[in-house]
Design a protein around this motif. Structure first.
Motif, PDB file in Angstrom:
ATOM      1  N   ILE A  41      28.410  38.877  45.948  1.00  0.00           N
ATOM      2  CA  ILE A  41      29.146  37.729  46.542  1.00  0.00           C
ATOM      3  C   ILE A  41      28.677  37.337  47.710  1.00  0.00           C
ATOM      4  O   ILE A  41      28.857  36.039  48.066  1.00  0.00           O
ATOM      5  CB  ILE A  41      30.454  38.573  46.910  1.00  0.00           C
ATOM      6  N   MET A  42      27.710  38.162  48.284  1.00  0.00           N
ATOM      7  CA  MET A  42      27.011  37.359  49.647  1.00  0.00           C
ATOM      8  C   MET A  42      26.047  36.290  49.316  1.00  0.00           C
ATOM      9  O   MET A  42      25.888  35.554  50.218  1.00  0.00           O
ATOM     10  CB  MET A  42      26.485  38.653  50.185  1.00  0.00           C
ATOM     11  N   ARG A  50      36.376  28.431  46.756  1.00  0.00           N
ATOM     12  CA  ARG A  50      37.007  29.579  47.145  1.00  0.00           C
ATOM     13  C   ARG A  50      37.707  30.390  45.872  1.00  0.00           C
ATOM     14  O   ARG A  50      37.602  31.312  46.073  1.00  0.00           O
ATOM     15  CB  ARG A  50      38.109  29.120  48.371  1.00  0.00           C
ATOM     16  N   TYR A  51      38.326  29.591  45.094  1.00  0.00           N
ATOM     17  CA  TYR A  51      39.109  30.316  43.944  1.00  0.00           C
ATOM     18  C   TYR A  51      37.963  30.888  43.059  1.00  0.00           C
ATOM     19  O   TYR A  51      38.177  31.925  42.621  1.00  0.00           O
ATOM     20  CB  TYR A  51      39.893  29.214  43.244  1.00  0.00           C
ATOM     21  N   LEU A  52      36.591  30.147  43.008  1.00  0.00           N
ATOM     22  CA  LEU A  52      35.655  30.879  42.080  1.00  0.00           C
ATOM     23  C   LEU A  52      35.292  32.097  42.922  1.00  0.00           C
ATOM     24  O   LEU A  52      34.949  33.216  42.218  1.00  0.00           O
ATOM     25  CB  LEU A  52      34.498  29.853  41.796  1.00  0.00           C
ATOM     26  N   GLY A  57      34.732  37.736  42.930  1.00  0.00           N
ATOM     27  CA  GLY A  57      34.875  38.873  43.558  1.00  0.00           C
ATOM     28  C   GLY A  57      35.740  39.991  42.966  1.00  0.00           C
ATOM     29  O   GLY A  57      35.330  41.317  42.554  1.00  0.00           O
ATOM     30  N   PHE A  58      36.862  39.591  42.306  1.00  0.00           N
ATOM     31  CA  PHE A  58      37.672  40.411  41.584  1.00  0.00           C
ATOM     32  C   PHE A  58      36.995  40.809  40.108  1.00  0.00           C
ATOM     33  O   PHE A  58      36.942  42.191  39.945  1.00  0.00           O
ATOM     34  CB  PHE A  58      38.904  39.741  40.896  1.00  0.00           C
ATOM     35  N   LEU A  59      36.140  39.988  39.682  1.00  0.00           N
ATOM     36  CA  LEU A  59      35.332  40.493  38.346  1.00  0.00           C
ATOM     37  C   LEU A  59      34.283  41.540  38.599  1.00  0.00           C
ATOM     38  O   LEU A  59      34.489  42.307  37.827  1.00  0.00           O
ATOM     39  CB  LEU A  59      34.694  39.295  37.546  1.00  0.00           C
ATOM     40  N   ILE A  81      36.325  40.593  50.627  1.00  0.00           N
ATOM     41  CA  ILE A  81      35.224  39.944  51.353  1.00  0.00           C
ATOM     42  C   ILE A  81      35.027  38.722  50.867  1.00  0.00           C
ATOM     43  O   ILE A  81      34.355  37.840  51.460  1.00  0.00           O
ATOM     44  CB  ILE A  81      33.819  41.001  51.185  1.00  0.00           C
ATOM     45  N   ALA A  82      35.247  38.302  49.527  1.00  0.00           N
ATOM     46  CA  ALA A  82      35.244  37.014  48.894  1.00  0.00           C
ATOM     47  C   ALA A  82      36.211  36.212  49.829  1.00  0.00           C
ATOM     48  O   ALA A  82      35.891  34.887  49.948  1.00  0.00           O
ATOM     49  CB  ALA A  82      35.461  36.976  47.541  1.00  0.00           C
TER      50      ALA A  82
END
Length: 167
Positions: A41-42, A50-52, A57-59, A81-82
């Motif tokens: 993610i970082m 943002r949606y991606l 992040g969830f994935l 954190i995303a």
């Protein structure tokens, strides 16, 4: 476009495998548990929508949850954190010219990358460990675990930037 997709796909797989096969087995005194999958993610480009960010992040959190047999705590922490990542980047970048498209160590100053990593890892670990315990009865013991695991994770992430991720 395809090259970027392959690069981040390989990074996703390598970080998840490294986390679940190697680093999940590392537990020093029960207080230090390194989590480096947050690096995915970082290191996404700053212009990532943002949606991606939230979906990815969830994935990655969900995949780590599946292999770690945890009940969604990694997914919740990585989605958090995303979500805060754009705010963190804008708060530590003093001017618009200081922001690089790629938030890696090679493209930015060491102090910028270290503060970015420290903030993101501390936030991730704070959410992760307090969701894991889901109580404030041992607040300071959990906070000690957050700090020690964060220091070790930050060390591994910065070291990986010097060794592996040379964009």
């Amino acid at each position: 476009m395809i090259g970027r997709l392959i690069k981040y796909g390989v990074m996703f797989v390598v970080l998840v495998l490294m986390q679940v096969l190697v680093l999940n087995q590392v537990q020093l005194s029960g207080y230090i548990n390194p989590f480096i999958y947050v690096l995915f993610i970082m290191l996404l480009p700053v212009s990532t929508p943002r949606y991606l960010l939230l979906i990815l992040g969830f994935l990655i959190g969900f995949v780590v949850d599946i292999f770690s047999n945890s009940l969604g705590i990694h997914a919740a922490a990585t989605v958090f954190i995303a979500f805060v990542r754009p705010f963190v980047i804008s708060s530590i970048s003093t001017r618009e010219e200081d922001r690089n498209e790629y938030p890696g160590l090679r493209q930015n100053k060491f102090s910028w990358f270290l503060s970015y990593t420290a903030i993101m890892v501390l936030l991730h670990h704070f959410v992760l460990f307090y969701l894991e315990y889901f109580t404030f009865s041992h607040f300071f013991l959990t906070f000690l675990r957050v700090l020690l695991s964060s220091v070790f994770s930050i060390f591994i992430i910065v070291l990986s930037q010097f060794i592996i991720f040379r964009e």
